[in-house]
Write an enzyme that holds these catalytic residues in place. Structure first.
Site, short mmCIF file in Angstrom:
data_model
loop_
_atom_site.label_atom_id
_atom_site.label_comp_id
_atom_site.label_asym_id
_atom_site.label_seq_id
_atom_site.Cartn_x
_atom_site.Cartn_y
_atom_site.Cartn_z
N ILE A 61 0.82 -1.22 0.00
CA ILE A 61 0.00 0.00 0.00
C ILE A 61 0.85 1.27 0.00
CG2 ILE A 61 -2.05 -1.07 1.04
CD1 ILE A 61 -1.22 0.22 3.73
N GLU A 85 1.60 -2.02 10.00
CA GLU A 85 2.60 -2.53 10.94
C GLU A 85 1.92 -2.45 12.30
OE1 GLU A 85 5.46 -3.93 10.60
OE2 GLU A 85 5.72 -3.65 8.46
N THR A 131 -7.21 1.35 16.40
CA THR A 131 -6.90 0.77 17.71
C THR A 131 -7.28 1.71 18.85
OG1 THR A 131 -5.02 0.13 19.10
CG2 THR A 131 -4.56 1.71 17.38
N ASP A 132 -7.49 1.13 20.04
CA ASP A 132 -7.73 1.97 21.22
C ASP A 132 -6.46 2.70 21.68
OD1 ASP A 132 -6.34 -0.22 22.24
OD2 ASP A 132 -7.77 -0.69 23.82
N GLU A 133 -5.30 2.28 21.15
CA GLU A 133 -4.04 2.90 21.61
C GLU A 133 -3.93 4.37 21.21
OE1 GLU A 133 -0.46 0.68 21.31
OE2 GLU A 133 -1.44 -1.22 21.74
N TYR A 156 3.90 3.42 17.10
CA TYR A 156 2.77 2.69 16.51
C TYR A 156 1.48 3.48 16.69
CZ TYR A 156 -1.21 -0.53 16.40
OH TYR A 156 -2.45 -1.09 16.16
N LYS A 160 -1.07 5.27 13.95
CA LYS A 160 -2.49 4.94 13.79
C LYS A 160 -3.37 6.17 14.03
CE LYS A 160 -4.14 1.39 13.12
NZ LYS A 160 -4.45 0.62 11.85
N ASN A 185 -7.30 -4.99 22.63
CA ASN A 185 -6.42 -6.14 22.30
C ASN A 185 -7.22 -7.36 21.88
OD1 ASN A 185 -4.75 -4.39 24.07
ND2 ASN A 185 -3.25 -6.00 23.72
N PRO A 211 8.62 -13.76 29.00
CA PRO A 211 9.01 -12.42 29.44
C PRO A 211 7.80 -11.56 29.80
CG PRO A 211 9.21 -12.62 27.04
CD PRO A 211 8.73 -13.95 27.55
N ARG A 220 -4.71 -4.69 30.00
CA ARG A 220 -5.27 -4.68 28.66
C ARG A 220 -6.68 -5.28 28.72
NH1 ARG A 220 -1.68 -1.74 28.45
NH2 ARG A 220 0.07 -1.61 26.98
P1 NAD Z 1 -0.93 -8.15 11.67
O1 NAD Z 1 0.44 -7.57 11.88
O2 NAD Z 1 -1.21 -9.54 12.13
O3 NAD Z 1 -1.29 -8.10 10.12
C1 NAD Z 1 -1.02 -6.99 9.31
C2 NAD Z 1 -1.14 -7.41 7.85
O4 NAD Z 1 -0.86 -6.25 7.04
C3 NAD Z 1 -0.14 -8.50 7.45
O5 NAD Z 1 -0.78 -9.49 6.69
C4 NAD Z 1 0.88 -7.74 6.61
O6 NAD Z 1 1.50 -8.54 5.61
C5 NAD Z 1 0.03 -6.62 6.00
N1 NAD Z 1 0.83 -5.45 5.64
C6 NAD Z 1 1.75 -4.81 6.41
N2 NAD Z 1 2.32 -3.79 5.72
C7 NAD Z 1 1.71 -3.78 4.49
C8 NAD Z 1 1.85 -2.97 3.35
N3 NAD Z 1 2.75 -1.97 3.30
N4 NAD Z 1 1.08 -3.21 2.27
C9 NAD Z 1 0.17 -4.24 2.29
N5 NAD Z 1 0.03 -5.06 3.33
C10 NAD Z 1 0.77 -4.84 4.43
O7 NAD Z 1 -1.94 -7.11 12.32
P2 NAD Z 1 -3.31 -7.37 13.09
O8 NAD Z 1 -3.01 -7.58 14.52
O9 NAD Z 1 -4.11 -8.34 12.34
O10 NAD Z 1 -3.97 -5.92 12.96
C11 NAD Z 1 -4.78 -5.58 11.82
C12 NAD Z 1 -5.28 -4.17 11.98
O11 NAD Z 1 -6.07 -4.07 13.17
C13 NAD Z 1 -4.18 -3.11 12.12
O12 NAD Z 1 -4.57 -1.97 11.41
C14 NAD Z 1 -4.10 -2.86 13.61
O13 NAD Z 1 -3.65 -1.55 13.85
C15 NAD Z 1 -5.55 -3.03 14.00
N6 NAD Z 1 -5.77 -3.48 15.39
C16 NAD Z 1 -5.14 -4.58 15.90
C17 NAD Z 1 -5.44 -5.02 17.19
C18 NAD Z 1 -4.80 -6.25 17.78
O14 NAD Z 1 -5.04 -6.55 18.96
N7 NAD Z 1 -4.01 -7.00 17.04
C19 NAD Z 1 -6.38 -4.31 17.96
C20 NAD Z 1 -6.98 -3.16 17.40
C21 NAD Z 1 -6.69 -2.78 16.12
O1 DAU Z 2 -4.86 -2.31 22.20
C1 DAU Z 2 -4.83 -2.71 20.86
C2 DAU Z 2 -3.42 -3.07 20.46
O2 DAU Z 2 -3.10 -4.31 21.10
C3 DAU Z 2 -3.24 -3.19 18.95
O3 DAU Z 2 -3.47 -1.94 18.36
C4 DAU Z 2 -1.83 -3.66 18.61
O4 DAU Z 2 -1.70 -3.86 17.20
C5 DAU Z 2 -1.58 -4.98 19.32
O5 DAU Z 2 -0.27 -5.42 19.08
C6 DAU Z 2 -1.83 -4.84 20.82
O6 DAU Z 2 -0.82 -3.98 21.42
P1 DAU Z 2 -0.14 -4.32 22.84
O7 DAU Z 2 1.17 -3.63 22.90
O8 DAU Z 2 -1.10 -4.11 23.94
O9 DAU Z 2 0.05 -5.91 22.65
P2 DAU Z 2 1.26 -6.89 23.03
O10 DAU Z 2 0.76 -8.28 22.84
O11 DAU Z 2 2.54 -6.50 22.38
O12 DAU Z 2 1.43 -6.64 24.60
C7 DAU Z 2 0.34 -6.84 25.50
C8 DAU Z 2 0.83 -6.44 26.88
O13 DAU Z 2 1.82 -7.38 27.32
C9 DAU Z 2 1.52 -5.08 26.93
O14 DAU Z 2 1.23 -4.46 28.16
C10 DAU Z 2 3.02 -5.43 26.85
C11 DAU Z 2 3.08 -6.76 27.55
N1 DAU Z 2 4.10 -7.72 27.04
C12 DAU Z 2 4.18 -7.94 25.71
C13 DAU Z 2 5.09 -8.85 25.21
C14 DAU Z 2 5.21 -9.10 23.72
C15 DAU Z 2 4.89 -8.40 27.96
O15 DAU Z 2 4.80 -8.22 29.18
N2 DAU Z 2 5.80 -9.32 27.46
C16 DAU Z 2 5.94 -9.55 26.12
O16 DAU Z 2 6.80 -10.38 25.74
#
Ligand code: NAD
Ligand code: DAU
Length: 350
Positions: A61, A85, A131-133, A156, A160, A185, A211, A220
């Site tokens: 994209i 990302e 995201t809520d972040e 990040y 967003k 999350n 970790p 979360r």
């Molecule tokens: P993810 O990292 O698992 O997946 C991201 C996808 O985007 C991957 O398939 C990757 O290949 C693709 N991608 C990355 N860069 C790209 C580019 N330049 N062009 C085209 N494709 C690309 O992410 P996820 O956890 O599935 O999150 C999806 C969406 O939801 C994100 O926008 C994230 O901000 C949002 N979100 C995630 C969470 C969560 O808890 N994971 C919560 C709230 C919102």
């Molecule tokens: O709130 C929504 C977000 O949730 C999304 O927008 C993000 O894409 C998604 O990655 C997630 O973000 P977090 O940073 O909350 O998720 P993560 O799994 O990385 O971490 C969850 C919590 O755990 C956070 O407080 C950091 C902590 N953590 C994380 C990792 C990877 C640890 O303590 N140890 C770890 O190894």
């Protein structure tokens, strides 16, 4: 017939959204655009990859000219934009990658949509998944509502937040029909094992340290990923133009309580003595700028569109552990990077 572009459909949440739309709406054409970064994995979609209403396009994209030509060739009726990302820790070490994909990539999609849809926005929708972040961090009380001021702290969440602002700017400036949702999350199947829950499951299984950042006191609000996909479906179809909806699980856990609960589940599933897996818990240096607490007020979504989470966390966690234990090959492939070579050559690189 609707033709919908879903970006990031090979990722964790995107694959659940693609599966839901392909299976629920056989009359829609679903085009999944994904760059297949380290986080993108077409194995996540193996069960639907041959469905007649599904197609995969490999592409980035960030490449504006490519995105423009794709929109001109395909005549999409709607976009559901998930490509991003997504990992906070990676954003701390490589912030520019997040600006490129999350900000520039989103603006490229908005530009292409605007060019192709400008004569009639009324039947076209741009849905941005966020995201809520973006709201920053809560203290010990309170919830994020749709009115909470943006206050992102990590690269990040800043990227967003920026993309959310661009989406609103395209609605306000050009009259585009946009919708944004901000979710807490997610957890469930196909979650890349850099994120807390799948990382911990994988490490516990392999008797490696788990970790926990700082003292593990950060909170979360966890939501079953299929409930998020259902919320996106409901909002996409029922929301008025220009709306924002918060999506959350009403399910707050400190990281340490969550990991201790997960350890107990793993002891049971792996036939280990009670307390065995918890010995792997290792407190490590805290994440820089680590937000203390996220918690979502999703009452607007419940009140206006009738969505509520379907699954209790304890049940969802059991299901998630079962899925990872039953899908060891998937886990081994994503941790070794094999899935990238598995699909190499099936789709031409752009
Ligand atoms: P993810 O990292 O698992 O997946 C991201 C996808 O985007 C991957 O398939 C990757 O290949 C693709 N991608 C990355 N860069 C790209 C580019 N330049 N062009 C085209 N494709 C690309 O992410 P996820 O956890 O599935 O999150 C999806 C969406 O939801 C994100 O926008 C994230 O901000 C949002 N979100 C995630 C969470 C969560 O808890 N994971 C919560 C709230 C919102
Ligand atoms: O709130 C929504 C977000 O949730 C999304 O927008 C993000 O894409 C998604 O990655 C997630 O973000 P977090 O940073 O909350 O998720 P993560 O799994 O990385 O971490 C969850 C919590 O755990 C956070 O407080 C950091 C902590 N953590 C994380 C990792 C990877 C640890 O303590 N140890 C770890 O190894």
């Amino acid at each position: 017939m609707k033709k919908i572009l879903i970006t990031g459909g090979a990722g964790f949440i995107g694959s659940h959204v693609v599966r839901r739309f392909v299976n629920t709406y056989p009359d829609y054409q679903i085009v999944n655009l994904d760059k297949l970064t380290y986080a993108g994995n077409l194995e996540n979609l193996r069960d639907i990859e041959n469905k007649p209403n599904y197609r995969f396009v490999k592409g980035d994209i960030v490449e504006g000219a490519f995105i423009q030509s794709l929109f001109e060739a395909e005549s999409f009726d709607a976009v559901i934009h998930l490509a991003a990302e997504s990992h906070v820790d990676r954003s701390i070490s490589s912030p520019l990658d997040f600006v490129l994909t999350n900000v520039v990539g989103t603006v490229n999609l908005l530009n292409a949509a605007r060019q192709c849809w400008k004569d009639d926005y009324s039947s076209r929708r741009f849905y941005h998944v966020s995201t809520d972040e973006v709201y920053g961090t809560l203290g010990e009380t309170g919830l994020f509502t749709e009115e909470t001021a943006y206050d992102p702290h990590s690269p990040y969440s800043a990227s967003k937040a920026s993309s959310d602002h661009f989406v609103r700017a395209y609605a306000d400036t050009y009259g585009m029909d946009t919708v944004i949702s901000n979710c807490s999350n997610n957890y469930g199947s196909f979650h890349f094992p850099e994120k807390l829950i799948p990382l911990a499951i994988n490490n516990i299984k392999n008797n490696k340290p788990v970790p926990v950042y700082g003292k593990g006191e950060n909170i979360r609000d966890w939501l079953w990923v299929e409930d998020h996909a259902r919320a996106i479906d409901v909002i996409f179809h029922q929301s008025a133009s220009g709306q924002t909806y918060n999506i959350g699980g009403h399910n707050e856990w400190t990281n340490i309580d969550l990991i201790r609960t997960l350890c107990a589940v793993m002891d049971r599933k792996l036939g280990r003595a009670e307390g065995e897996s918890a010995k792997l818990i290792t407190f490590v240096t805290d994440r820089a700028g680590h937000d203390l607490r996220y918690a979502i007020d999703s009452s607007k979504l419940q009140r206006e569109l009738g969505w509520t989470p379907s699954l209790q966390f304890e049940e969802g966690l059991e299901k998630t552990v079962d899925w990872y234990l039953e899908n060891q090959e998937w886990l081994e492939n994503v941790t070794s990077g094999n899935y990238q070579s598995y699909y190499q050559g099936q789709y031409s690189d752009r």
